[in-house]
Design a protein around this motif. Structure first.
Motif, PDB file in Angstrom:
ATOM      1  N   PRO A 272     -18.834   3.922  18.322  1.00 42.88           N
ATOM      2  CA  PRO A 272     -19.282   5.326  18.370  1.00 42.88           C
ATOM      3  C   PRO A 272     -18.259   6.300  17.788  1.00 42.88           C
ATOM      4  CG  PRO A 272     -19.740   4.221  20.451  1.00 42.88           C
ATOM      5  CD  PRO A 272     -18.867   3.299  19.658  1.00 42.88           C
TER       6      PRO A 272
ATOM      7  N   SER B 201     -18.384   5.936  14.003  1.00 43.78           N
ATOM      8  CA  SER B 201     -19.649   6.518  13.540  1.00 43.78           C
ATOM      9  C   SER B 201     -19.569   8.038  13.508  1.00 43.78           C
ATOM     10  CB  SER B 201     -20.789   6.068  14.464  1.00 43.78           C
ATOM     11  OG  SER B 201     -22.012   6.679  14.076  1.00 43.78           O
ATOM     12  N   GLU B 202     -19.005   8.624  14.564  1.00 43.35           N
ATOM     13  CA  GLU B 202     -18.867  10.081  14.596  1.00 43.35           C
ATOM     14  C   GLU B 202     -17.930  10.564  13.503  1.00 43.35           C
ATOM     15  OE1 GLU B 202     -16.848  13.182  17.637  1.00 43.35           O
ATOM     16  OE2 GLU B 202     -18.544  12.057  18.497  1.00 43.35           O
TER      17      GLU B 202
ATOM     18  N   GLU C  42     -19.741  10.626  10.289  1.00 48.15           N
ATOM     19  CA  GLU C  42     -20.669  11.762  10.268  1.00 48.15           C
ATOM     20  C   GLU C  42     -19.933  13.057   9.919  1.00 48.15           C
ATOM     21  OE1 GLU C  42     -22.575  11.911  14.017  1.00 48.15           O
ATOM     22  OE2 GLU C  42     -23.618   9.983  13.787  1.00 48.15           O
ATOM     23  N   VAL C  43     -18.760  13.242  10.492  1.00 47.74           N
ATOM     24  CA  VAL C  43     -17.949  14.427  10.198  1.00 47.74           C
ATOM     25  C   VAL C  43     -17.566  14.447   8.723  1.00 47.74           C
ATOM     26  CG1 VAL C  43     -15.733  15.573  10.627  1.00 47.74           C
ATOM     27  CG2 VAL C  43     -17.056  14.650  12.540  1.00 47.74           C
TER      28      VAL C  43
ATOM     29  N   ARG D  32     -15.174  17.486  17.740  1.00 39.75           N
ATOM     30  CA  ARG D  32     -16.029  18.175  18.700  1.00 39.75           C
ATOM     31  C   ARG D  32     -15.549  17.891  20.114  1.00 39.75           C
ATOM     32  NH1 ARG D  32     -20.464  16.315  21.368  1.00 39.75           N
ATOM     33  NH2 ARG D  32     -20.571  14.465  20.023  1.00 39.75           N
TER      34      ARG D  32
ATOM     35  N   GLY E 262     -16.851  15.040  22.469  1.00 38.96           N
ATOM     36  CA  GLY E 262     -17.479  13.996  21.673  1.00 38.96           C
ATOM     37  C   GLY E 262     -16.738  12.679  21.776  1.00 38.96           C
TER      38      GLY E 262
END
Length: 548
Positions: A10, A13-14, A17-18, A81, A84
């Motif tokens: 995760p 993955s984040e 995405e960023v 974030r 997050g």
């Protein structure tokens, strides 16, 4: 020690995405809160060779009276974030860990070595500090704001030092001026093609590098005046040769590293001033030295034959010492024990420390960690506090909620980092010397225990190790001696030397040799090439000598 081998899915993955989000958006969408005028500042970075997690970018200009230091710090909060997956993982790690075979980063590489890193020719979000200095190097004004920056050049410390020596020959350091003999390798900047390098960077970037050679010494003088101290302790490094062998060496700190560290210190003190004025913050603290320890250190200087006059302060005396000679190395090593108990202090309006409380007494001022947010968790929070105070707005709620927890969290992660980094070096030392038990080596006695003069530490030049040494008689502090390796235990991460005659049980079967360490690569029990990111400035990513 439960050091994670990788980031959870995760988190990666984040991070991707960023990275994708910022790659696809235009500047106005990427950085709606940031000042675009800072794009015009010709920043450059100066870091260890090969570094990718670039927290800091520098620009210096000469004013009519004094200097302006622009210092861009990676704006991690723009990319992470709160609450997050990346943030949660960073909370558990606390800081980047360094080992001979690599590094365990605080943030995933897609963030720390890419989209948030101040890489050359890339537009990035930053907290841009502007600190004006008077002609003596003292702070005249402080400002910090969110801005968009683009680094124009990336230099290594060796390249920056070479440029300074080529364009300002008077700054070339003297090597071993007293002829006492060196136990560390000096950086060889002569191999740098400075003409070719100069042609690749702008005049503005070159001016910043050369002005660092003016501002750095001024800040060192200011440091001395306020009672601060800097230790020039050699750094131990692990290298892999072209043949796959492993080598250990001590590396002396170049002047440009100390000057660069002064800019980081300057910004940390500026950050502390802002937070104290605003009534909320997080300070890095260090209690005063115990007078008994200072007295002991004076006795050590006398025993080493070093002339420390009574009218000369501790900091002034340190500035007169070289770093390479065995006597100087022994004193510098002893001096690292003078200041102990580094910690963090969180405060709000009701608990603002007074003028003489909450100081970092090795720096001689209030100080905060604000310059390494890619590698140190707390810097993201202190940066947000400084930005809020400078802009005249409330500190974000997510910062205030976390502030009381940060001192313990950061102290715990710092202790874990120190233990981990020392343990990995211990393994390498034991593995490199595993085949050399019984061999003799030349080294300097750099420490003798107060309660047992037969026990201490020896610093060996080849291979570069710092280890326990025992003797049947009193150890000669500061002298270069021949010692015998009596133990190299990889599993227990321990090596030990003996000075003088060996105890009977250990002396049996002793074999003599040249003390040249053999490669352990074939046995696979030595980690790979150095993953450390040294800086005149390190173990806390800024400097073990100050516990910064």
């Amino acid at each position: 020690m439960q050091i994670p081998a990788d980031f959870p899915a995760p988190v990666n993955s984040e991070a991707q995405e960023v990275k994708t989000r910022f790659a696809e958006a235009d500047l106005a969408q990427q950085f709606p809160r940031h000042d675009a005028s800072t794009l015009d500042i010709p920043f450059l970075t100066i870091d260890p060779e090969g570094s990718m997690d670039l927290d800091q970018a520098l620009h210096i200009e000469k004013l009519d009276s004094g200097f302006r230091v622009n210092y861009a710090i990676a704006d991690v909060a723009t990319y992470v974030r709160e609450g997050g997956a990346i943030d949660a993982e960073a909370q558990s790690r606390g800081m980047t860990l360094y080992a001979p075979d690599g590094r365990t980063p605080l943030h995933p590489p897609a963030l720390s070595e890419d989209v948030a890193s101040l890489l050359p020719d890339q537009v990035r979000a930053a907290a841009v500090w502007t600190i004006d200095l008077d002609e003596t190097g003292k702070i005249a004004s402080i400002d910090v704001r969110r801005g968009i920056v683009r680094s124009r050049a990336r230099l290594s410390y060796v390249e920056a030092q070479a440029l300074i020596e080529a364009h300002l020959p008077s700054h070339a350091p003297m090597s071993d001026p007293d002829g006492s003999g060196s136990i560390v390798e000096n950086q060889d900047v002569a191999a740098v093609d400075t003409a070719a390098l100069t042609a690749t960077i702008s005049d503005d970037c070159l001016d910043s590098v050369l002005l660092l050679a003016s501002v750095g010494p001024l800040r060192q003088k200011v440091e001395q005046e306020r009672g601060g101290v800097s230790l020039n302790v050699p750094e131990q490094e692990v290298h892999m040769t072209e043949d796959g062998d492993f080598e250990l060496s001590f590396r002396s700190i170049m002047p440009v590293e100390d000057w660069n560290a002064q800019i980081s210190l300057l910004t940390g003190m500026a950050g502390a001033q802002l937070m104290l004025k605003g009534g909320v913050g997080l300070l890095r603290t260090l209690p005063p030295a115990d007078p008994r320890d200072l007295k002991r250190l004076r006795h050590t200087a006398h025993a080493l034959g070093l002339n420390w006059r009574k009218d000369v302060s501790y900091g002034e005396f340190l500035d007169t010492l070289g770093a390479a000679g065995p006597r100087e190395a022994a004193f510098q090593h002893e001096a690292t024990t003078l200041f102990r108990g580094a910690d963090y202090l969180a405060f709000t309006q009701e608990s603002v420390p007074g003028e003489n409380a909450g100081k970092h007494n090795a720096i001689g001022a209030h100080y905060a960690h604000v310059t390494a947010p890619l590698r140190r968790l707390g810097d993201r929070y202190t940066t947000e506090i400084c930005l809020a105070i400078a802009e005249g707005r409330e500190v974000p709620e997510w910062v205030m909620e976390k502030l009381p927890e940060l001192p313990k969290l950061l102290a715990d992660s710092g202790r874990r980092a120190g233990s981990y980094e020392r343990a990995t070096i211990d393994i390498v030392e034991a593995a490199v010397l595993a085949d050399n038990v019984g061999d003799t080596f030349e080294g300097a006695i750099v420490e003798v225990e107060d309660r047992d003069f037969k026990r201490g530490d020896v610093m060996i030049a080849d291979p570069a190790v710092h280890a326990q040494v025992r003797s049947l008689g009193e150890l000669p502090l500061g002298e270069v001696v021949t010692v015998t390796l009596v133990e190299a235990d990889i599993e227990r991460r321990r090596i030990r030397f003996q000075f003088g005659p060996l105890p009977v049980a250990q002396g049996q079967g002793q074999r003599q040799g040249q003390g040249t360490a053999q490669s352990q690569a074939e046995r696979g029990n030595v980690p790979g090439p150095s993953g450390q990111r040294p800086s005149g400035n390190q173990s806390e990513a800024e400097g073990t000598s100050r516990g910064r």
